[in-house]
Scaffold this active site. Sequence first.
Site, PDB file in Angstrom:
ATOM      1  NE  ARG A 112       3.993  25.582  18.144  1.00  0.00           N
ATOM      2  CZ  ARG A 112       5.298  25.969  17.465  1.00  0.00           C
ATOM      3  NH1 ARG A 112       6.355  25.629  17.796  1.00  0.00           N
ATOM      4  NH2 ARG A 112       5.849  26.984  17.417  1.00  0.00           N
ATOM      5  NE  ARG A 260       6.496  29.390   6.748  1.00  0.00           N
ATOM      6  CZ  ARG A 260       5.809  29.016   7.800  1.00  0.00           C
ATOM      7  NH1 ARG A 260       5.128  29.688   8.867  1.00  0.00           N
ATOM      8  NH2 ARG A 260       6.519  28.645   8.790  1.00  0.00           N
TER       9      ARG A 260
END
Length: 419
Positions: A112, A260
Site C-alpha cells: 500500500r 486531523r
Amino acid sequence: MIPALLVLNAGSSSLKFQVFEFQVSEFQVFEPQASEPQVLESAARGAPHRLFRGLVEDLGGSPRLTVRDRAGAVLADERLGAGAGHEDALLHLAGWLRAHRGGHALAAVGHRVVHGGLAYGGPVRVDEAVLRELERLVPLAPLHQPHNLEPIRIVRRQFPDLPQVACFDTAFHRDQPEVAQLFALPQEMTARGVRRYGFHGLSYAYIASVLGAYGPALPRSRVVAAHLGNGASLCALDGGRSVATTMGFSALDGLPMGTRAGSLDAGVVFYMLREMGLDPDEAEQLLYTRSGLLGVSGLSNDMRTLRARAATHPGARRAIDLFVYRIGREIGSLVAALGGIDALVFTGGIGENDAATRAEVLRAAAWAGFTLDEAANAAGGPRITRGPGPAAFVIPTDEEAMIARGVCAVLDEARQPAL
Ligand code: ADP
C-alpha cells in the site's frame, strides 16, 4: 512450499500485513539473496485466498509480531529483539511463513503506497525507475510515503528478484473530471502538482467492485461512499468511477478525522505561523495529530470512547456533532457533483460498527429522501433504509484484497505473450 502473496501496509513504527495463497500458472519462490529463484509448480489461478493477517508493532522499541488466521485465532505472538526495525521484522516474518503450516514461500509482495502522483492510475510493478518516481512524491505525503517505500527498498535488497507491486490510495481518483482535480490557483502551481489527488482509493475501488452484490443496479448508479475510520473521507461514485472526493492535496482535507482537522481556511495556517509563533512542523503536527475528534473533544480520537461518554462529557458530544454535521454537509456537496443520489455506503471502523453515527448521518441527509430502518441499522445492515427513497448500506471494506487483486492483475499482464 505454498506460494504466498504478502500484502504490506507500513507505517513509521508498525507493519500491518496479510498473506494470501498465491495461485499462479508458474510460480517462483525467493529466498533471501538467493541467486536463482526456484520454479515450483503449476496451478490455475483463482481469486486470492486469504491465509493470515497480522501486525508488527512498536518497531524500533520493543517490537512484537502477532499473526492471526482467517477466523481471528492467534497463531503467533512473538517478541522481536529490542530496537528491531522494518528490515528485521520482514526477515522474521518471512522466516515465520517458511516454518508455518507446511511452509509458505514468498512469491510476490504488494504494497500500500499512499501517493502515486499523476503518473499512476493503477497498480504498478516496482523497478528502480518506479521507485525513484515514487520517492519524488515524498514531499506530497511526507508523513506516509517514506514509510510505505522503506519496505520496498528492503525487499529489493533481501529478495532482489521477488516481484513487487505498488498499489496507491490516489490511483482510483485519477480519472476524475479535470474540474474536480483543480484548485483555483495560478497555472504554474497546478503544473507543479498542487492539485486535488484524493485518498482512500483502495477502499473505494473495493466498494465499487462489490456494489453489484448489494443491488443489481448499484454498479451503474450514483453512490456516495463514506469511509469513516481514523482517517475519514467521502467519495462520489458514478457508475463505479470516482467523480469527486473530499480529500484533496493531502490526507488532511475534507472531513474532521480522529486526530486531523479536515478542511480548514488556509488563513488559519498563516495565523498560526505569524501570530501564534508556530513553525511549519509544529503547525503540521497540530493539524495532523492534535485536531479532529481528539482536539474538539479534549478526550479521545476513538469513537467508542466518545460514544461511551457523550451523555456526560460536553467535549465528546461536541466532537461527534461536528463530525456528523461535516459529513452531512459534504454529502450535499457530493450529491451536487453527482446530480442526485441513489445510494449511500458506510464503511471503515466507524462506518461499519457505529450504528449511532450512521443514524445521525442519515438524519442529517434526510433531505435526500433516506428513511432509516432502525432495526436493520442496529443489526449492522447490510441495507439500513426502507421505502422508495435512496438506499443506505453497510459494506465492510477490504483494502488488502484490492492490493492482492492488483498484484495478480499486474503479474498476469506481464505474463501475457506479446502480440
Ligand atoms: P483506520 O483509519 O486507522 O484504519 P479504522 O477504520 O479501524 O481506522 O477505524 C477506527 C475507528 O473506528 C475508531 O474511531 C474506532 O473507535 C471506531 N470503531 C471501531 N469499532 C467501533 C465500534 N464497535 N463502535 C464505534 N466505533 C468503532
